[in-house]
Enzyme design. Structure first.
Site, PDB file in Angstrom:
ATOM      1  N   MET A   1       0.816  -1.205   0.000  1.00  0.00           N
ATOM      2  CA  MET A   1       0.000   0.000   0.000  1.00  0.00           C
ATOM      3  C   MET A   1       0.853   1.260   0.000  1.00  0.00           C
ATOM      4  O   MET A   1       0.568   2.227  -0.711  1.00  0.00           O
ATOM      5  CB  MET A   1      -0.938   0.011   1.204  1.00  0.00           C
ATOM      6  CG  MET A   1      -1.996  -1.079   1.181  1.00  0.00           C
ATOM      7  SD  MET A   1      -3.074  -0.984  -0.265  1.00  0.00           S
ATOM      8  CE  MET A   1      -3.978   0.511   0.078  1.00  0.00           C
TER       9      MET A   1
ATOM     10  N   GLU B   1      -1.766  -3.325  10.235  1.00  0.00           N
ATOM     11  CA  GLU B   1      -3.021  -3.092  10.957  1.00  0.00           C
ATOM     12  C   GLU B   1      -2.917  -3.587  12.403  1.00  0.00           C
ATOM     13  O   GLU B   1      -3.528  -4.579  12.793  1.00  0.00           O
ATOM     14  CB  GLU B   1      -4.170  -3.813  10.246  1.00  0.00           C
ATOM     15  CG  GLU B   1      -4.614  -3.149   8.970  1.00  0.00           C
ATOM     16  CD  GLU B   1      -5.244  -1.790   9.229  1.00  0.00           C
ATOM     17  OE1 GLU B   1      -6.344  -1.734   9.780  1.00  0.00           O
ATOM     18  OE2 GLU B   1      -4.620  -0.772   8.895  1.00  0.00           O
TER      19      GLU B   1
ATOM     20  N   LYS C   1       0.859   1.284  15.285  1.00  0.00           N
ATOM     21  CA  LYS C   1       0.447   2.588  14.759  1.00  0.00           C
ATOM     22  C   LYS C   1       0.546   3.669  15.832  1.00  0.00           C
ATOM     23  O   LYS C   1       0.966   4.798  15.558  1.00  0.00           O
ATOM     24  CB  LYS C   1      -0.988   2.495  14.207  1.00  0.00           C
ATOM     25  CG  LYS C   1      -1.102   1.715  12.896  1.00  0.00           C
ATOM     26  CD  LYS C   1      -2.534   1.728  12.387  1.00  0.00           C
ATOM     27  CE  LYS C   1      -2.712   0.946  11.098  1.00  0.00           C
ATOM     28  NZ  LYS C   1      -2.140   1.638   9.931  1.00  0.00           N
TER      29      LYS C   1
ATOM     30  N   HIS D   1      -9.120   5.366   3.341  1.00  0.00           N
ATOM     31  CA  HIS D   1      -8.918   3.949   3.060  1.00  0.00           C
ATOM     32  C   HIS D   1      -8.720   3.793   1.557  1.00  0.00           C
ATOM     33  O   HIS D   1      -9.671   3.776   0.783  1.00  0.00           O
ATOM     34  CB  HIS D   1     -10.113   3.131   3.546  1.00  0.00           C
ATOM     35  CG  HIS D   1      -9.941   1.662   3.327  1.00  0.00           C
ATOM     36  ND1 HIS D   1     -11.004   0.799   3.215  1.00  0.00           N
ATOM     37  CD2 HIS D   1      -8.825   0.899   3.168  1.00  0.00           C
ATOM     38  CE1 HIS D   1     -10.560  -0.419   3.016  1.00  0.00           C
ATOM     39  NE2 HIS D   1      -9.233  -0.380   2.980  1.00  0.00           N
TER      40      HIS D   1
ATOM     41  N   ASN E   1      -6.328  -1.267  -3.200  1.00  0.00           N
ATOM     42  CA  ASN E   1      -5.156  -1.812  -3.875  1.00  0.00           C
ATOM     43  C   ASN E   1      -5.531  -2.373  -5.254  1.00  0.00           C
ATOM     44  O   ASN E   1      -6.523  -3.095  -5.353  1.00  0.00           O
ATOM     45  CB  ASN E   1      -4.552  -2.927  -3.005  1.00  0.00           C
ATOM     46  CG  ASN E   1      -3.239  -3.452  -3.533  1.00  0.00           C
ATOM     47  OD1 ASN E   1      -2.465  -2.725  -4.138  1.00  0.00           O
ATOM     48  ND2 ASN E   1      -2.998  -4.727  -3.310  1.00  0.00           N
TER      49      ASN E   1
ATOM     50  N   ASN F   1     -14.695  -2.673   4.495  1.00  0.00           N
ATOM     51  CA  ASN F   1     -14.174  -3.831   5.212  1.00  0.00           C
ATOM     52  C   ASN F   1     -15.122  -4.379   6.263  1.00  0.00           C
ATOM     53  O   ASN F   1     -14.960  -5.512   6.708  1.00  0.00           O
ATOM     54  CB  ASN F   1     -12.815  -3.497   5.828  1.00  0.00           C
ATOM     55  CG  ASN F   1     -11.724  -3.567   4.784  1.00  0.00           C
ATOM     56  OD1 ASN F   1     -11.909  -4.174   3.733  1.00  0.00           O
ATOM     57  ND2 ASN F   1     -10.597  -2.957   5.052  1.00  0.00           N
TER      58      ASN F   1
END
Length: 286
Positions: A12, A89, A94, A137, A140, A187
């Site tokens: 990404m 994730e 993060k 978001h 891809n 998602n």
């Protein structure tokens, strides 16, 4: 040309850096792994060369590569106007990145969280600038997907949203603004589908190819759910479904054990050369 920062140079991050450079920005792309940076450099050069082949513009590869600086030093993002974060994730990982960015970057810098499932308000809460944090978001492959989800956190200011919308327009994206909730729209639905498809394989009901053929043949989907899992990354799928399970405390998000086993075994999909299918790592084709 504004200076843009990219944190995380996996699949990404490479796509975001490429898209930003094609939009005319200077980019500083950071990853703490020098191996990942070198792999990212190769992917960027290949993607720029092959852009026209995949329906994109013809690009000056040398100019595009010169627009992107690769570094293992987060401090080089200090003067970035906007930093797009794309790491694994995992909230704790993060969180550490946002704490460091908050110290390093100037007070005007905006943070964009490219996350599959983690709520933006939760990420923004670890900074001293929650009004300057928004979620995007990306899908891809980033340069070829025209639509993104735009997610304001509880404190995100209208000025931040306007600036992020402008950036997305420059990147050729159509933002669809949705409310901040774990998994957002795409998602919240997709991870359930992929997880259930993995259960079908895990339980022996069908092979991965049979599951995907049903979706391609019966519903007209260009890709089945397990092909999609390989494209996104099996590990990313697992981390996203785990985040949904933790946030909603609902058994319908219980992760399939096969996803955990594949992640532990390094079967992460296209990026690793093998997932539900086996790939030629040079072309990422099955």
């Amino acid at each position: 040309m504004a200076l843009m920062g990219v944190v995380g140079m996996g699949v990404m991050g490479v796509g975001v850096a490429q898209n930003l450079a094609q939009a005319g920005h200077r980019v500083v792309a950071m990853d703490r792994s020098t191996d990942i940076l070198e792999k990212g450099r190769g992917l960027l050069a290949r993607n720029f060369r092959m852009s026209e082949m995949f329906g994109g513009p013809r690009l000056d590869v040398s100019a595009m590569m010169n627009a992107i600086t690769l570094t293992a030093d987060l401090g080089e993002l200090a003067t970035a106007e906007i930093v797009v974060e794309n790491i694994t994730e995992n909230f704790e990982l993060k969180r550490d990145v946002y704490l460091r960015l908050d110290e390093i970057c100037g007070p005007e810098t905006l943070f964009v969280a490219n996350t599959s499932a983690i709520p933006i308000t939760k990420l923004a809460s670890v900074t001293r600038r929650p009004a300057q944090v928004a979620g995007v978001h990306f899908m891809n492959p980033v340069p070829l997907k025209p639509v993104v989800e735009l997610i304001p956190g509880y404190h995100t200011s209208p000025e931040t949203l306007d600036r992020v919308r402008t950036l997305l327009k420059e990147m050729g994206k159509q933002p669809i603004q949705v409310k901040d909730a774990c998994g957002f729209v795409s998602n919240r639905v997709l991870m359930l589908t992929v997880n259930e498809a993995a259960y079908l394989v895990y339980e022996g009901t069908a092979t991965a190819d049979q599951v995907d053929e049903v979706f391609r043949g019966c519903f007209g989907h260009p890709m089945g759910p397990l092909e999609t899992a390989d494209l996104i990354g099996v590990d990313t799928i697992l981390y996203s479904i785990q985040t949904l399970y933790e946030n909603f405390a609902d058994s319908k998000y219980r992760p399939c054990p096969l996803l955990a086993q594949m992640t532990d075994a390094g079967l992460h999909g296209r990026k690793s050369g093998r997932g539900f299918y086996t790939y030629n790592r040079l072309t990422a084709e099955a």
